[in-house]
Design a protein around this motif. Structure first.
Motif, PDB file in Angstrom:
ATOM      1  N   THR A 149     -42.666 -54.911 -35.189  1.00 19.64           N
ATOM      2  CA  THR A 149     -42.646 -56.150 -35.965  1.00 19.64           C
ATOM      3  C   THR A 149     -41.390 -56.219 -36.830  1.00 19.64           C
ATOM      4  O   THR A 149     -41.088 -57.263 -37.400  1.00 19.64           O
ATOM      5  N   GLU A 150     -40.660 -55.101 -36.924  1.00 21.03           N
ATOM      6  CA  GLU A 150     -39.451 -55.046 -37.749  1.00 21.03           C
ATOM      7  C   GLU A 150     -38.380 -54.242 -37.034  1.00 21.03           C
ATOM      8  O   GLU A 150     -38.620 -53.112 -36.613  1.00 21.03           O
ATOM      9  N   ILE A 151     -37.195 -54.830 -36.876  1.00 21.45           N
ATOM     10  CA  ILE A 151     -36.088 -54.158 -36.183  1.00 21.45           C
ATOM     11  C   ILE A 151     -34.794 -54.376 -36.958  1.00 21.45           C
ATOM     12  O   ILE A 151     -34.499 -55.487 -37.395  1.00 21.45           O
ATOM     13  N   LYS A 152     -34.052 -53.296 -37.109  1.00 19.56           N
ATOM     14  CA  LYS A 152     -32.721 -53.372 -37.689  1.00 19.56           C
ATOM     15  C   LYS A 152     -31.754 -52.780 -36.681  1.00 19.56           C
ATOM     16  O   LYS A 152     -31.867 -51.609 -36.318  1.00 19.56           O
ATOM     17  N   ILE A 153     -30.816 -53.595 -36.208  1.00 17.76           N
ATOM     18  CA  ILE A 153     -29.885 -53.161 -35.172  1.00 17.76           C
ATOM     19  C   ILE A 153     -28.553 -52.775 -35.794  1.00 17.76           C
ATOM     20  O   ILE A 153     -27.943 -53.564 -36.517  1.00 17.76           O
TER      21      ILE A 153
END
Length: 214
Positions: A153-157
């Protein structure tokens, strides 16, 4: 000066970095060590500032040594919800973390040298992972998408070194939104997206989106 109460020490120590707890606080005295072991101090295991941690250790240390020391100090490793690994952490280190902390909710793994076999082996061990911070190539691994496509539900690329998708940032954002349909928060620091890309992302289920700009 009177001794500080246990609860007050815990309140103070819970605001310190994991490095401070591991190589500083716990060695002061028995009462400080007891407070530093309280689960409230270990909800977040942050080893990302590796240079700061190793600078306070008189001999060279590996990630596995510091990690095991942290778990030995934490009274209950089950209380650890988030883990931020340093860039030096390898695929083998990730396997160690996944074996010891299978119930993590959020993981930061910034190493850009992806060993697909080890990465996938480690990621398969996580049972409750809801958020991840990793370089862009991580999200194109088929086994990762198959395992966590409906979980994250949470992604940091993060921008990796020599990533093939570096010049196709626009496609990357929509690709991630499509492959991880339950995503609610997407961060892409360092990426520069065009206005039409941001508008397209607004039509997805994303509730929070942040990038470098247009």
């Amino acid at each position: 000066m009177p001794d500080l109460s246990y609860d007050l020490l815990v309140s103070i120590f819970s605001r310190l970095s994991s490095g401070d707890l591991i190589v500083g606080v716990a060695a002061v005295c028995s009462s400080w060590r007891a407070a530093a072991r309280d689960p409230q101090c270990w909800r977040i295991l942050d080893l990302s500032d590796w240079n700061s941690i190793t600078a306070r250790v008189p001999v060279p240390v590996r990630f596995s040594q510091v990690f095991k020391r942290a778990l030995a100090l934490a009274r209950d490793s089950e209380c650890i919800e988030k883990a931020y690994l340093p860039r030096v952490a390898t695929g083998r280190d990730l396997i160690l973390v996944s074996n010891r902390l299978p119930n993590l909710l959020y993981l930061s793994f910034p190493n850009h040298k992806l060993n697909e076999k080890k990465i996938c082996t480690a990621m398969a061990n996580f049972k409750s992972l809801k958020g991840i911070e990793a370089v862009e190539g991580f999200f194109f691994l088929p086994k990762i998408r198959a395992r966590f496509g409906t979980s994250f539900t949470e992604i940091k690329i993060l921008i990796g070194e020599g990533e093939i998708w570096r010049n196709d940032n626009e496609y990357l954002a929509l690709f991630v939104c499509k492959e991880f349909p339950k995503l609610r928060k997407l961060e892409m620091p360092g990426f520069c997206l065009h206005e039409h890309e941001l508008q397209a992302c607004q039509k997805t289920a994303i509730e929070f989106f942040n990038s470098h700009g247009f």
